[in-house]
Design a protein around this motif. Structure first.
Motif, PDB file in Angstrom:
ATOM      1  N   GLU B 169       0.835  -1.195   0.000  1.00 60.30           N
ATOM      2  CA  GLU B 169       0.000   0.000   0.000  1.00 60.30           C
ATOM      3  C   GLU B 169       0.885   1.266   0.000  1.00 60.30           C
ATOM      4  OE1 GLU B 169      -3.012   0.360  -0.576  1.00 60.30           O
ATOM      5  OE2 GLU B 169      -3.226   2.497  -0.073  1.00 60.30           O
ATOM      6  N   ALA B 170       1.947   1.249   0.800  1.00 59.32           N
ATOM      7  CA  ALA B 170       2.853   2.405   0.848  1.00 59.32           C
ATOM      8  C   ALA B 170       3.554   2.586  -0.502  1.00 59.32           C
ATOM      9  CB  ALA B 170       3.874   2.234   1.973  1.00 59.32           C
ATOM     10  N   ILE B 171       3.888   1.463  -1.145  1.00 58.56           N
ATOM     11  CA  ILE B 171       4.523   1.555  -2.470  1.00 58.56           C
ATOM     12  C   ILE B 171       3.528   2.192  -3.454  1.00 58.56           C
ATOM     13  CG2 ILE B 171       5.411   0.238  -4.450  1.00 58.56           C
ATOM     14  CD1 ILE B 171       6.536  -1.805  -2.448  1.00 58.56           C
ATOM     15  N   ARG B 172       2.269   1.746  -3.362  1.00 59.87           N
ATOM     16  CA  ARG B 172       1.260   2.279  -4.286  1.00 59.87           C
ATOM     17  C   ARG B 172       1.045   3.777  -4.088  1.00 59.87           C
ATOM     18  NH1 ARG B 172      -1.161  -3.088  -4.326  1.00 59.87           N
ATOM     19  NH2 ARG B 172      -2.029  -2.819  -2.252  1.00 59.87           N
ATOM     20  N   THR B 173       1.067   4.231  -2.829  1.00 62.44           N
ATOM     21  CA  THR B 173       0.754   5.642  -2.593  1.00 62.44           C
ATOM     22  C   THR B 173       1.989   6.537  -2.534  1.00 62.44           C
ATOM     23  OG1 THR B 173       0.666   5.145  -0.236  1.00 62.44           O
ATOM     24  CG2 THR B 173      -1.433   5.227  -1.399  1.00 62.44           C
ATOM     25  N   ARG B 174       3.170   5.976  -2.313  1.00 60.51           N
ATOM     26  CA  ARG B 174       4.330   6.828  -2.075  1.00 60.51           C
ATOM     27  C   ARG B 174       5.422   6.753  -3.138  1.00 60.51           C
ATOM     28  NH1 ARG B 174       1.296   9.099   0.575  1.00 60.51           N
ATOM     29  NH2 ARG B 174       1.180   9.248   2.832  1.00 60.51           N
ATOM     30  N   THR B 175       5.281   5.888  -4.133  1.00 56.96           N
ATOM     31  CA  THR B 175       6.311   5.896  -5.179  1.00 56.96           C
ATOM     32  C   THR B 175       5.667   6.373  -6.485  1.00 56.96           C
ATOM     33  OG1 THR B 175       6.051   3.602  -5.933  1.00 56.96           O
ATOM     34  CG2 THR B 175       7.482   3.965  -4.026  1.00 56.96           C
ATOM     35  N   LYS B 176       6.511   6.778  -7.417  1.00 60.17           N
ATOM     36  CA  LYS B 176       6.021   7.342  -8.680  1.00 60.17           C
ATOM     37  C   LYS B 176       5.016   6.414  -9.361  1.00 60.17           C
ATOM     38  CE  LYS B 176       9.504  10.441 -10.553  1.00 60.17           C
ATOM     39  NZ  LYS B 176      10.893  10.173 -10.906  1.00 60.17           N
ATOM     40  N   ALA B 177       3.910   6.973  -9.789  1.00 59.07           N
ATOM     41  CA  ALA B 177       2.818   6.177 -10.364  1.00 59.07           C
ATOM     42  C   ALA B 177       3.317   5.251 -11.474  1.00 59.07           C
ATOM     43  CB  ALA B 177       1.728   7.104 -10.883  1.00 59.07           C
ATOM     44  N   SER B 178       4.204   5.775 -12.339  1.00 56.49           N
ATOM     45  CA  SER B 178       4.646   4.970 -13.478  1.00 56.49           C
ATOM     46  C   SER B 178       5.540   3.811 -13.050  1.00 56.49           C
ATOM     47  CB  SER B 178       5.378   5.874 -14.471  1.00 56.49           C
ATOM     48  OG  SER B 178       6.405   6.577 -13.804  1.00 56.49           O
ATOM     49  N   PHE B 179       6.009   3.841 -11.801  1.00 54.55           N
ATOM     50  CA  PHE B 179       6.905   2.784 -11.320  1.00 54.55           C
ATOM     51  C   PHE B 179       6.208   1.771 -10.431  1.00 54.55           C
ATOM     52  CE2 PHE B 179      10.331   5.341 -12.851  1.00 54.55           C
ATOM     53  CZ  PHE B 179      11.436   4.508 -12.934  1.00 54.55           C
ATOM     54  N   VAL B 180       4.935   2.042 -10.082  1.00 54.10           N
ATOM     55  CA  VAL B 180       4.290   1.225  -9.045  1.00 54.10           C
ATOM     56  C   VAL B 180       4.306  -0.266  -9.381  1.00 54.10           C
ATOM     57  CG1 VAL B 180       2.074   0.691  -7.958  1.00 54.10           C
ATOM     58  CG2 VAL B 180       2.899   3.040  -8.007  1.00 54.10           C
ATOM     59  N   ASP B 181       3.889  -0.637 -10.594  1.00 54.01           N
ATOM     60  CA  ASP B 181       3.799  -2.054 -10.928  1.00 54.01           C
ATOM     61  C   ASP B 181       5.161  -2.730 -10.841  1.00 54.01           C
ATOM     62  OD1 ASP B 181       1.138  -1.766 -11.257  1.00 54.01           O
ATOM     63  OD2 ASP B 181       1.206  -1.581 -13.451  1.00 54.01           O
ATOM     64  N   MET B 182       6.162  -2.036 -11.391  1.00 51.80           N
ATOM     65  CA  MET B 182       7.523  -2.579 -11.383  1.00 51.80           C
ATOM     66  C   MET B 182       8.021  -2.713  -9.943  1.00 51.80           C
ATOM     67  SD  MET B 182      10.684  -0.905 -13.418  1.00 51.80           S
ATOM     68  CE  MET B 182       9.874  -0.433 -14.914  1.00 51.80           C
ATOM     69  N   ASN B 183       7.727  -1.697  -9.139  1.00 51.41           N
ATOM     70  CA  ASN B 183       8.164  -1.713  -7.737  1.00 51.41           C
ATOM     71  C   ASN B 183       7.505  -2.860  -6.971  1.00 51.41           C
ATOM     72  OD1 ASN B 183       9.932   0.407  -7.859  1.00 51.41           O
ATOM     73  ND2 ASN B 183       8.461   1.948  -7.166  1.00 51.41           N
ATOM     74  N   ILE B 184       6.234  -3.084  -7.230  1.00 52.02           N
ATOM     75  CA  ILE B 184       5.536  -4.170  -6.530  1.00 52.02           C
ATOM     76  C   ILE B 184       6.129  -5.515  -6.954  1.00 52.02           C
ATOM     77  CG2 ILE B 184       3.310  -5.380  -6.287  1.00 52.02           C
ATOM     78  CD1 ILE B 184       2.826  -2.823  -4.972  1.00 52.02           C
ATOM     79  N   LEU B 185       6.399  -5.646  -8.252  1.00 52.90           N
ATOM     80  CA  LEU B 185       6.990  -6.889  -8.756  1.00 52.90           C
ATOM     81  C   LEU B 185       8.348  -7.120  -8.092  1.00 52.90           C
ATOM     82  CD1 LEU B 185       6.831  -9.264 -10.732  1.00 52.90           C
ATOM     83  CD2 LEU B 185       7.846  -7.787 -12.492  1.00 52.90           C
ATOM     84  N   ALA B 186       9.154  -6.062  -8.012  1.00 52.68           N
ATOM     85  CA  ALA B 186      10.472  -6.172  -7.393  1.00 52.68           C
ATOM     86  C   ALA B 186      10.325  -6.560  -5.924  1.00 52.68           C
ATOM     87  CB  ALA B 186      11.213  -4.837  -7.507  1.00 52.68           C
ATOM     88  N   PHE B 187       9.356  -5.951  -5.270  1.00 57.05           N
ATOM     89  CA  PHE B 187       9.102  -6.264  -3.854  1.00 57.05           C
ATOM     90  C   PHE B 187       8.785  -7.760  -3.685  1.00 57.05           C
ATOM     91  CE2 PHE B 187       5.976  -6.797  -0.417  1.00 57.05           C
ATOM     92  CZ  PHE B 187       6.666  -6.250   0.663  1.00 57.05           C
ATOM     93  N   GLU B 188       7.921  -8.295  -4.573  1.00 54.10           N
ATOM     94  CA  GLU B 188       7.549  -9.716  -4.470  1.00 54.10           C
ATOM     95  C   GLU B 188       8.765 -10.611  -4.695  1.00 54.10           C
ATOM     96  OE1 GLU B 188       4.787 -10.117  -3.232  1.00 54.10           O
ATOM     97  OE2 GLU B 188       3.589  -8.389  -3.873  1.00 54.10           O
ATOM     98  N   LYS B 189       9.596 -10.233  -5.648  1.00 52.36           N
ATOM     99  CA  LYS B 189      10.786 -11.048  -5.941  1.00 52.36           C
ATOM    100  C   LYS B 189      11.710 -11.082  -4.728  1.00 52.36           C
ATOM    101  CE  LYS B 189      11.025 -10.583 -10.978  1.00 52.36           C
ATOM    102  NZ  LYS B 189      11.058 -12.031 -11.334  1.00 52.36           N
ATOM    103  N   GLY B 190      11.855  -9.939  -4.102  1.00 56.62           N
ATOM    104  CA  GLY B 190      12.692  -9.881  -2.905  1.00 56.62           C
ATOM    105  C   GLY B 190      12.080 -10.681  -1.777  1.00 56.62           C
ATOM    106  N   PHE B 191      10.761 -10.578  -1.639  1.00 55.01           N
ATOM    107  CA  PHE B 191      10.049 -11.288  -0.578  1.00 55.01           C
ATOM    108  C   PHE B 191      10.293 -12.790  -0.695  1.00 55.01           C
ATOM    109  CE2 PHE B 191       6.477 -12.989   1.772  1.00 55.01           C
ATOM    110  CZ  PHE B 191       6.269 -12.063   2.797  1.00 55.01           C
ATOM    111  N   ALA B 192      10.242 -13.290  -1.938  1.00 53.27           N
ATOM    112  CA  ALA B 192      10.401 -14.728  -2.177  1.00 53.27           C
ATOM    113  C   ALA B 192      11.797 -15.211  -1.789  1.00 53.27           C
ATOM    114  CB  ALA B 192      10.110 -15.036  -3.647  1.00 53.27           C
ATOM    115  N   GLN B 193      12.776 -14.328  -1.786  1.00 53.50           N
ATOM    116  CA  GLN B 193      14.158 -14.705  -1.463  1.00 53.50           C
ATOM    117  C   GLN B 193      14.321 -15.205  -0.029  1.00 53.50           C
ATOM    118  OE1 GLN B 193      17.284 -14.992  -2.856  1.00 53.50           O
ATOM    119  NE2 GLN B 193      15.998 -15.005  -4.686  1.00 53.50           N
TER     120      GLN B 193
END
Ligand code: SF4
Ligand code: SF4
Lengths: 618, 195
Positions: B169-193
């Motif tokens: 939710e913080a990523i969605r509201t606090r990072t650049k709109a055009s980067f949100v999807d990429m940022n969420i994907l990156a977050f999930e990849k890191g989470f899986a590690q």
């Protein structure tokens, strides 16, 4: 809309200390703000700057801190709530105004923020500006947290109006650059226009007037002391007969330490937030109720010395300690563990300090000092000057800005740096008493700040040196704030003028002036040689926009360069002489990170084999 | 809540301040007390950038040596440099992709061997999660997402009482709109590690 203009009282926000202070000032109805940028105060000004574009707030980047305080002094003497911000050393520049403005006072609230920098994260010294409050006879307030800073600013305005004196608001880097959850208050309307009522017997500091003003200042200082005795920002908490007196962030470390040492019912804390003049009665009563007192304050023993004097006046003989070799230092900043350990040892509280982390077996690591960015125009000028001076013994006084970093290898340009604007002034001295050539450096913002005075001095006294003005069209170090030489239309801002450095330099009487493009190494070297041959003061203005600033303006057009492996003979002139961070080694051979390179072509000019070429041509 | 202390180290430009802010916002949304301190100034010209986050009932915003519960490094050699912040119980996360400082390029100092770095870190901390986070960021679409990858790993350790959903939710509201999807994907990849 700017987030600090959010009109939702009661809402929580995660704010940087500097943002919280700006918000607090807005909640106090500040209408006039001015500054000269200086870390750690810069974001405070940035927020005012942005808000001034969306509201009726007035904001200006002044040429230096002295001017900044002068404009604010006039506004606050016309009934408009004003705030003036600077870093700690900035107050030295403004001190001339401060000392007499203390006498004259204000008619509307004036808060002067001084951002001190213990540990010198980004400063040339770690002076403790609490002494300015004492020196000037002015009230001072010091917050301990981000949340408190926002509330305290409002009180500082109210206090200033009650006393009709400016109030110093002292922060340290750890307040300015900490972030915490802050609750928003009401945003009142601003009074942006005022009236100046002529009162020569208060406002014109001729000796006869000032003699009377000093009497009044001292009387007001007594009133201020009474207010400090009862201020909610000076409070005692906890119980027990072990006493702590603390200010600023040291107070937060003390609170955490009391908790960690499980000493809640043994230790009482007196926190001083309204810290000048000190509340003598409050302190004496506190001392009388304690068996031992530890004073916890970063920087100088400002409170400690006063507290000891109060104890003497009160006939109290309890042990009072603070800065001694076995406890706290006058150097650098404190940290929670250090405060906890000193408290435990002074009070004799059983406590196992955590063992130091075992770092054995860690290899020596390469240092990572800050450096001039890839494509920084200063690198090119330094390189050209160095080349042109080869074989001669030259002294290079430098100044305050990104270009100060030029003193580091491999450039090694910068022999004497003391304060803003001092390069030309010190050049005058070096050229008078030594037989060496002198080439001094100053940035465009610093030139306007106070470098110009040194240059005028050089012309008038007929000194012999070359001043290189590194005109990168902005104030880069603190985050690209404008200065009088900047073209504000590029920022889509109207109602500004541009002051032409070349015209100024010629107007003050410099007879030998060259203007070059910073990235043209050959022309810059020619200009240096000609200037060195000239007897008297000469100036070289090297123009090229700061790479980061140009990038933010979307003006960077250069294409990345690459090393042609066929031609490269690996003498590494590019790496050893320039130190552009876009370079790296691959199998021992120089290569360029294309994503870092901005295509300034400096390395291409330095390479004796012409092996460095635009990437696409390879 | 007992204080939990997190140190994040990176090199100027790697985006650790944004990651810290996103985490702080997620804590704010979750009602967890949070304070943070960061080093600006000279560090921005390619130097080391460090931020400290303190969660729970504590007033200080900085963290003393040896007192980090959690430690995240965006660059392996910087992980070693900041090792004094860790103790034998610290949960440490490090990117293994090196970013050699310029001093090493001009021959003033040698960049350490990555396996040596991870061995030392593993020996001296409670738990080490070391992987090429830059590669995962590139997979997510941009090496600039490195900060979100490491944020994902950090949350997955479970040391902080902040949910992945709050961070998303913080990523969605606090990072650049055009980067949100990429940022969420990156977050999930890191989470899986970390799992
Ligand atoms: S910010 Fe601008 S002036 Fe400063 S080092 Fe970078 S390119 Fe040079
Ligand atoms: S052209 Fe050369 S000197 Fe300029 S930024 Fe690129 S690598 Fe650095």
């Amino acid at each position: 809309m700017h987030k600090l203009l959010t009109d939702k009282p009661g809402e929580s926000m995660f704010l940087l200390g500097n943002e919280a202070i700006a918000r607090g000032a807005m909640e106090a109805g500040v209408a006039f703000t001015s500054t000269y940028p200086g870390t750690p105060s810069s974001e405070l000004s940035l927020n005012f700057f942005q808000m001034s574009r969306e509201s009726d707030l007035y904001f200006e980047y002044s040429t230096n801190e002295k001017v900044s305080l002068e404009v604010a002094a006039a506004a606050a003497n016309s009934g408009v709530r004003s705030m003036c911000m600077m870093k700690h050393v900035g107050l030295n520049v403004a001190a001339d105004v401060l000392m007499s403005l203390a006498y004259v006072g204000v008619t509307a609230g004036l808060v002067i923020l001084t951002a001190d920098d213990p540990f010198m994260f980004s400063s040339q010294n770690e002076q403790d500006n609490r002494y300015y409050a004492k020196f000037g006879g002015l009230p001072m307030m010091e917050p301990s947290s981000v949340e408190e800073a926002k509330e305290m600013v409002k009180e500082a305005f109210a206090l200033s109006e009650k006393l009709k004196r400016p109030v110093l608001f002292r922060t340290t880097t750890r307040i300015n650059h900490s972030t915490a959850v802050v609750t928003l208050g009401e945003l009142p309307p601003r009074t942006t226009r005022g009236e100046f009522i002529k009162e020569p017997m208060r406002c014109v500091t001729v000796p006869a007037v000032s003699r009377g003003l000093h009497v009044k200042l001292l009387a007001d200082l007594d009133r201020a002391q009474e207010m400090a005795e009862n201020s909610p920002f000076n409070f005692v908490e906890g119980s027990g007969n072990l006493g702590i007196i603390a200010n600023g962030v040291s107070y937060t470390y003390a609170v955490d330490a009391v908790r960690d040492l499980k000493a809640k019912d043994r230790i009482r804390i007196l926190r001083l937030g309204f810290s000048n003049p000190m509340p003598a009665k409050l302190i004496k009563n506190f001392l009388a109720s304690c068996d031992q007192v530890l004073v916890i304050e970063e920087g100088e023993p400002f409170m400690e010395e006063a507290v000891k004097a109060f104890a003497q006046e009160g006939g109290l003989t309890l042990p009072i300690a603070g800065k001694t070799p076995s406890l706290f230092s006058r150097l650098y900043e404190f940290d929670p563990a250090m405060v906890r350990n000193c408290m435990a040892s002074f009070f004799g509280i059983a406590h196992e300090p955590a063992p130091a982390t075992d770092l054995s077996g860690t290899p020596a690591l390469p240092m990572r000092p800050p450096t001039l960015c890839a494509g920084c125009s200063h690198r090119s000028v330094f390189y050209a000057v160095k080349k042109a001076c080869e074989g001669q013994d030259v002294i290079f006084p430098s100044d305050i800005g990104c270009y100060t970093l030029g003193f580091m290898p491999p450039l090694g340009m910068g022999d004497f740096v003391i304060c803003m604007g001092a390069s030309a002034g010190t050049a005058c001295g070096f050229s008078t008493v030594t037989d060496k050539k002198v080439v001094a450096f100053v940035g465009d913002s610093t030139f306007f700040h106070s470098g110009l005075s040194g240059l005028i001095n050089g012309v008038f006294n007929n000194h012999n040196f070359t001043l290189v003005i590194l005109d990168n069209r902005t104030t880069a170090m603190t985050g690209h704030q404008p200065n009088p030489g900047v073209d504000m239309t590029e920022l889509a801002m109207e109602n500004y003028n541009t002051v032409d450095i070349e015209a100024v330099v010629r107007a003050v009487g410099v007879k030998h002036v060259s203007v070059v493009r910073a990235f043209n190494v050959r022309k810059t070297m020619d200009a240096v040689r000609e200037s060195l041959a000239f007897e008297g003061v000469s100036v070289i203005i090297a123009k090229e926009k700061c790479a980061l600033y140009a990038k933010s303006l979307k003006q960077l057009k250069g294409k990345p360069f690459q090393v042609n492996p066929e031609k490269c003979k690996n003498h590494r002139e590019c790496i050893d002489a320039l130190g552009c961070p876009a370079f790296y080694l691959e199998n021992g051979m120089p290569r360029i990170h294309t994503h870092l390179c901005v295509g300034c072509a400096l390395c291409a000019q330095a390479c004796p084999e012409n092996a460095i070429v635009p990437a696409k041509s390879l | 809540m007992e204080p939990k202390r997190l140190i994040i180290v990176a090199v100027g430009g790697q985006g650790n301040l944004l990651a810290s802010h996103v985490l702080g916002e997620a804590a704010l949304m979750s009602g967890i007390p949070v304070r943070m301190s960061e080093i600006h100034g000279m560090a921005q010209r390619g130097g080391v950038v460090e931020s400290a986050l303190v969660f729970g009932e504590a007033r200080s915003t900085i963290i003393s040596d040896g007192e980090a519960d959690l430690f995240v490094s965006f660059e392996p050699c910087e992980a070693l440099r900041a090792l004094k912040k860790c103790n034998p119980r610290t949960v440490a996360i490090t990117n293994t992709r090196p970013l050699p400082p310029f001093t090493a390029v001009i021959g003033r100092g040698t960049y350490p061997d990555i396996s040596e770095v991870t061995t030392i870190l593993r020996d001296k901390t409670g738990r080490l999660i070391a992987f090429d986070a830059t590669a995962l960021a590139e997979e997510a679409g941009n090496s600039m997402c490195l900060n979100m990858v490491l944020l994902g790993t950090l949350i997955a350790t479970g040391v902080l009482p902040i949910t992945a959903e709050a961070v998303r939710e913080a990523i969605r509201t606090r990072t650049k709109a055009s980067f949100v999807d990429m940022n969420i994907l990156a977050f999930e990849k890191g989470f899986a590690q970390a799992t």
